[in-house]
Scaffold this motif. Structure first.
Motif, PDB file in Angstrom:
ATOM      1  N   LEU A 147      -2.026 -23.929 -35.304  1.00 31.94           N
ATOM      2  CA  LEU A 147      -3.040 -24.563 -36.155  1.00 31.94           C
ATOM      3  C   LEU A 147      -4.129 -23.562 -36.541  1.00 31.94           C
ATOM      4  O   LEU A 147      -4.530 -23.486 -37.707  1.00 31.94           O
ATOM      5  CB  LEU A 147      -3.661 -25.768 -35.450  1.00 31.94           C
ATOM      6  N   ARG A 148      -4.596 -22.799 -35.577  1.00 33.25           N
ATOM      7  CA  ARG A 148      -5.623 -21.779 -35.868  1.00 33.25           C
ATOM      8  C   ARG A 148      -5.106 -20.745 -36.860  1.00 33.25           C
ATOM      9  O   ARG A 148      -5.836 -20.308 -37.750  1.00 33.25           O
ATOM     10  CB  ARG A 148      -6.061 -21.083 -34.588  1.00 33.25           C
ATOM     11  N   ARG A 149      -3.863 -20.325 -36.673  1.00 32.59           N
ATOM     12  CA  ARG A 149      -3.267 -19.311 -37.549  1.00 32.59           C
ATOM     13  C   ARG A 149      -3.111 -19.829 -38.975  1.00 32.59           C
ATOM     14  O   ARG A 149      -3.368 -19.123 -39.944  1.00 32.59           O
ATOM     15  CB  ARG A 149      -1.914 -18.879 -36.979  1.00 32.59           C
ATOM     16  N   LEU A 150      -2.699 -21.077 -39.124  1.00 31.06           N
ATOM     17  CA  LEU A 150      -2.407 -21.637 -40.449  1.00 31.06           C
ATOM     18  C   LEU A 150      -3.629 -22.165 -41.185  1.00 31.06           C
ATOM     19  O   LEU A 150      -3.645 -22.195 -42.414  1.00 31.06           O
ATOM     20  CB  LEU A 150      -1.391 -22.765 -40.312  1.00 31.06           C
ATOM     21  N   ALA A 151      -4.655 -22.587 -40.444  1.00 28.07           N
ATOM     22  CA  ALA A 151      -5.797 -23.273 -41.058  1.00 28.07           C
ATOM     23  C   ALA A 151      -6.418 -22.531 -42.243  1.00 28.07           C
ATOM     24  O   ALA A 151      -6.741 -23.168 -43.251  1.00 28.07           O
ATOM     25  CB  ALA A 151      -6.855 -23.591 -40.005  1.00 28.07           C
ATOM     26  N   PRO A 152      -6.593 -21.213 -42.196  1.00 24.50           N
ATOM     27  CA  PRO A 152      -7.205 -20.553 -43.357  1.00 24.50           C
ATOM     28  C   PRO A 152      -6.396 -20.685 -44.651  1.00 24.50           C
ATOM     29  O   PRO A 152      -6.943 -20.517 -45.739  1.00 24.50           O
ATOM     30  CB  PRO A 152      -7.301 -19.082 -42.927  1.00 24.50           C
ATOM     31  N   SER A 153      -5.128 -21.014 -44.543  1.00 26.51           N
ATOM     32  CA  SER A 153      -4.294 -21.156 -45.749  1.00 26.51           C
ATOM     33  C   SER A 153      -4.310 -22.578 -46.321  1.00 26.51           C
ATOM     34  O   SER A 153      -3.735 -22.824 -47.374  1.00 26.51           O
ATOM     35  CB  SER A 153      -2.847 -20.744 -45.449  1.00 26.51           C
ATOM     36  N   TRP A 154      -4.978 -23.502 -45.641  1.00 29.82           N
ATOM     37  CA  TRP A 154      -5.006 -24.888 -46.120  1.00 29.82           C
ATOM     38  C   TRP A 154      -6.108 -25.063 -47.150  1.00 29.82           C
ATOM     39  O   TRP A 154      -7.251 -25.364 -46.825  1.00 29.82           O
ATOM     40  CB  TRP A 154      -5.230 -25.857 -44.971  1.00 29.82           C
ATOM     41  N   ARG A 155      -5.771 -24.894 -48.392  1.00 31.86           N
ATOM     42  CA  ARG A 155      -6.712 -25.061 -49.499  1.00 31.86           C
ATOM     43  C   ARG A 155      -6.044 -25.971 -50.519  1.00 31.86           C
ATOM     44  O   ARG A 155      -5.523 -25.523 -51.512  1.00 31.86           O
ATOM     45  CB  ARG A 155      -7.066 -23.715 -50.148  1.00 31.86           C
TER      46      ARG A 155
END
Length: 166
Positions: A147-155
């Motif tokens: 979740l931490r790794r992927l979160a910045p890509s959730w736009r």
């Protein structure tokens, strides 16, 4: 027994809320330790809807573990907090050994436009519960790191998307 996570995710709360309701994100944060195949006609929905969603689970995508129902609800929460709950159950295989399952994920705003993510699993499997706890704890740590790794890509509101093109 209980497993808890409390993370700050590097994304807006609206983006995290959409992500935790996405079966594709669910699959991505579970892989490769666990893989899930929808048993619903038409496969997984774009976003989890309230109700029961039957799935087949495999360990590592190779070893069948059994079938389970993901039973989604969106309980009321305090203002500024959004909650998704899975009160599902195992139907076959080792998954059926778990007699109580309550998985809740809560999303709220954190400073700097980030998200406070809280995740709680309460489960019981009778006398096997203490032996299963370390497995669930390790899996929850794996999910938290993903979740931490992927979160910045959730736009979701812009052209930037996750690798799953959600």
């Amino acid at each position: 027994m209980r497993v808890l996570l409390k993370l700050e995710l590097d994304c807006a709360p609206d983006d995290a809320w959409r992500a935790i309701r996405s079966p594709q994100v669910f699959q991505e944060v579970s892989a490769p330790l666990s893989t899930f195949r929808s048993l619903e006609v038409g496969g997984f929905p774009e976003l989890w809807q309230p109700g029961e969603h039957p799935v087949h689970m495999s360990a590592g995508g190779i070893f069948p573990v059994g079938q389970q129902v993901i039973d989604v609800s969106f309980p009321d929460a305090p203002t500024g907090v959004r909650v998704m709950r899975d009160s599902g159950r195992g139907l076959s295989g080792p998954l059926a050994l778990v007699t109580h399952w309550e998985h809740s994920m809560a999303i709220s705003a954190a400073p700097g436009g980030k998200t406070l993510y809280r995740d709680q699993l309460i489960f019981s499997a009778g006398a096997l519960t203490p032996m299963l706890w370390p497995l669930y704890w390790a899996f929850w740590q794996w999910r938290g790191a993903a979740l931490r790794r992927l979160a910045p890509s959730w736009r979701w509101g812009t052209t930037r998307r996750t690798s799953l093109s959600l």
